[in-house]
Scaffold this active site. Sequence first.
Site, PDB file in Angstrom:
ATOM      1  N   HIS A  10       0.861  -1.005   0.466  1.00 45.97           N
ATOM      2  CA  HIS A  10      -0.211   0.360  -0.112  1.00 45.97           C
ATOM      3  C   HIS A  10       0.969   1.427   0.099  1.00 45.97           C
ATOM      4  O   HIS A  10       1.181   2.031   1.195  1.00 45.97           O
ATOM      5  CB  HIS A  10      -0.770  -0.398   0.820  1.00 45.97           C
ATOM      6  CG  HIS A  10      -2.430   1.375   1.011  1.00 45.97           C
ATOM      7  ND1 HIS A  10      -3.351   1.281   1.672  1.00 45.97           N
ATOM      8  CD2 HIS A  10      -2.208   2.661   0.990  1.00 45.97           C
ATOM      9  CE1 HIS A  10      -3.725   1.772   2.057  1.00 45.97           C
ATOM     10  NE2 HIS A  10      -3.071   3.198   0.842  1.00 45.97           N
ATOM     11  N   HIS A  40       1.135   4.687  -2.593  1.00 51.72           N
ATOM     12  CA  HIS A  40       0.947   6.229  -3.252  1.00 51.72           C
ATOM     13  C   HIS A  40       2.037   6.088  -3.997  1.00 51.72           C
ATOM     14  O   HIS A  40       2.798   7.313  -3.395  1.00 51.72           O
ATOM     15  CB  HIS A  40      -0.181   6.949  -2.977  1.00 51.72           C
ATOM     16  CG  HIS A  40      -1.337   6.330  -2.818  1.00 51.72           C
ATOM     17  ND1 HIS A  40      -2.008   5.585  -2.667  1.00 51.72           N
ATOM     18  CD2 HIS A  40      -1.580   5.966  -1.526  1.00 51.72           C
ATOM     19  CE1 HIS A  40      -3.548   5.991  -2.440  1.00 51.72           C
ATOM     20  NE2 HIS A  40      -3.065   4.787  -1.319  1.00 51.72           N
ATOM     21  N   HIS A  93      -9.167   0.939  -1.272  1.00 48.33           N
ATOM     22  CA  HIS A  93      -9.433   1.053  -0.181  1.00 48.33           C
ATOM     23  C   HIS A  93     -10.624   1.189   0.514  1.00 48.33           C
ATOM     24  O   HIS A  93     -11.993   1.709   0.118  1.00 48.33           O
ATOM     25  CB  HIS A  93      -9.070   3.075   0.238  1.00 48.33           C
ATOM     26  CG  HIS A  93      -7.624   3.112  -0.166  1.00 48.33           C
ATOM     27  ND1 HIS A  93      -7.092   2.901  -1.172  1.00 48.33           N
ATOM     28  CD2 HIS A  93      -6.657   4.351   0.198  1.00 48.33           C
ATOM     29  CE1 HIS A  93      -6.081   3.313  -1.390  1.00 48.33           C
ATOM     30  NE2 HIS A  93      -5.507   3.720  -0.098  1.00 48.33           N
ATOM     31  N   GLU A 127     -11.389   2.911   6.162  1.00 50.27           N
ATOM     32  CA  GLU A 127     -10.629   3.856   6.463  1.00 50.27           C
ATOM     33  C   GLU A 127     -11.315   5.012   7.498  1.00 50.27           C
ATOM     34  O   GLU A 127     -10.798   5.474   8.118  1.00 50.27           O
ATOM     35  CB  GLU A 127      -9.108   4.403   5.087  1.00 50.27           C
ATOM     36  CG  GLU A 127      -8.871   5.699   5.910  1.00 50.27           C
ATOM     37  CD  GLU A 127      -7.720   5.989   4.692  1.00 50.27           C
ATOM     38  OE1 GLU A 127      -8.072   6.156   3.486  1.00 50.27           O
ATOM     39  OE2 GLU A 127      -6.404   7.013   5.399  1.00 50.27           O
ATOM     40  N   ASP A 174       2.008   4.335   3.183  1.00 55.30           N
ATOM     41  CA  ASP A 174       0.302   5.166   2.059  1.00 55.30           C
ATOM     42  C   ASP A 174       1.183   6.318   1.463  1.00 55.30           C
ATOM     43  O   ASP A 174       1.884   5.813   0.422  1.00 55.30           O
ATOM     44  CB  ASP A 174      -0.227   4.990   3.367  1.00 55.30           C
ATOM     45  CG  ASP A 174      -1.535   5.821   2.740  1.00 55.30           C
ATOM     46  OD1 ASP A 174      -1.810   5.401   1.938  1.00 55.30           O
ATOM     47  OD2 ASP A 174      -2.225   6.212   3.473  1.00 55.30           O
ATOM     48  N   ASP A 175       1.977   7.167   2.249  1.00 52.31           N
ATOM     49  CA  ASP A 175       2.105   8.649   1.442  1.00 52.31           C
ATOM     50  C   ASP A 175       3.203   8.970   2.456  1.00 52.31           C
ATOM     51  O   ASP A 175       3.776   9.670   3.037  1.00 52.31           O
ATOM     52  CB  ASP A 175       1.414   8.986   1.327  1.00 52.31           C
ATOM     53  CG  ASP A 175      -0.067   8.938   0.726  1.00 52.31           C
ATOM     54  OD1 ASP A 175       0.043   8.651  -0.354  1.00 52.31           O
ATOM     55  OD2 ASP A 175      -1.364   8.669   1.245  1.00 52.31           O
TER      56      ASP A 175
HETATM   57  N1  ADE Z   1      -4.893   8.777  -2.179  1.00 48.51           N
HETATM   58  C1  ADE Z   1      -3.118   8.697  -0.995  1.00 48.51           C
HETATM   59  N2  ADE Z   1      -3.723   8.261  -0.103  1.00 48.51           N
HETATM   60  C2  ADE Z   1      -4.340   7.639   0.455  1.00 48.51           C
HETATM   61  C3  ADE Z   1      -5.132   7.448   2.073  1.00 48.51           C
HETATM   62  N3  ADE Z   1      -4.976   7.024   2.360  1.00 48.51           N
HETATM   63  N4  ADE Z   1      -6.351   7.199   1.517  1.00 48.51           N
HETATM   64  C4  ADE Z   1      -7.402   7.616   0.509  1.00 48.51           C
HETATM   65  N5  ADE Z   1      -7.185   7.913  -0.692  1.00 48.51           N
HETATM   66  C5  ADE Z   1      -5.425   8.046  -0.955  1.00 48.51           C
HETATM   67 ZN    ZN Z   2      -3.689   4.545   0.324  1.00 43.69          ZN
END
Ligand code: ADE
Ligand code: ZN
Length: 346
Positions: free
Chosen positions: A23, A25, A203, A206, A284-285
């Site tokens: 996971h 991005h 997703h 969350e 994630d990011d």
């Molecule tokens: N795009 C990038 N990170 C995300 C996240 N945590 N949830 C939904 N969309 C995303």
């Molecule tokens: Zn994500």
Amino acid sequence: MSRANPSGSLAAYVRDLPKAELHLHIEGTLEPELALRLAHKHGVALPFADAAELRAAYDFSDLQSFLDLYYALAEVLRDGDDFYRLGLSYMQRAHEQGVVHAEIFFDPQTHTARGIAFGAVVEGLRLACTEAERRFGMTHRLIACFLRHLSAAEANRTLDEVLEHREIVTAVGLDSSEVGHPPSKFAAVFDRAREQGLLTVAHAGEEGPPAYIHEALDLLGVRRIDHGVRCEEDPALVRRLIREQIALTVCPLSNVKLGVFDRIEDHNLKRLLEAGLRVTVNSDDPAYFGGYLLENYLAVERALGLTRAQLATLARNSIAGSFLDADAKRRWIDLIDSRSDDEPAA
Ligand code: ADE
Ligand code: ZN
């Protein structure tokens, strides 16, 4: 990588466990320094004087407040070389942290809406991943995500472009603003993707309710759930996820940064793991949330008190939940077992 030593440092132990990242991005790996360099390269005006000012803006109250900045900064990604550099920087960092296999999300619509060709994005990423395989022996899969705040018709058009690059893209996913955009909105698009042989993920759970996780499984045919931490509110769903061994791609530092949990100590990852769910740890990011994969593992270890055996189980789950073939999974899991045999498995 050396055989893990029970008295060695925990960070080295986790780093040396072969791990998959499921996971991630790629747009979320855009570090401030690279964002500013690319802004300069393309003559894009950003309202931040330097990297420190940009980092100071990484103060989010929820998912939407993050996405607003994330989409704004993606403006600086404009040609294939930008995506190549972004992808290779991530793979290098991941390799240094013991990631042996990465399944990378990208958001085609964030780029095609600005006139950037789908082919430039996917070719830049493919070249980066091929180079990472050559330099570091890492394997990869690419996953094209539909932006769920846009329409199903727009997702369908994006699927046409994905299918033109069928040999590069393994799966489709669903991301962006969750609440108000249930998986059911995209059922027909995902049907078509599966008919064409693509795998699917989404997703769900969350910020959105457990019902979205049910929908992702029942209507989108997903192989795993991205995040999924709100499953705990629905005991029947938890039993199903355990029974079907659906991997959850949990992102601990992200969840705290975006207010899903107030503090890392409140995270439910350990409870879910001990209940028998196929929990994995992911970043994630990472450029926005304060850490890459190793930092995520160490944050939950420290805050929740995970044993070495549980850390090895998380690594094993990441391989088992990946889209690698059965032989590759077996080889990595055997290696993890050989590194973690100083303690019984959790
Ligand atoms: N795009 C990038 N990170 C995300 C996240 N945590 N949830 C939904 N969309 C995303
Ligand atoms: Zn994500």
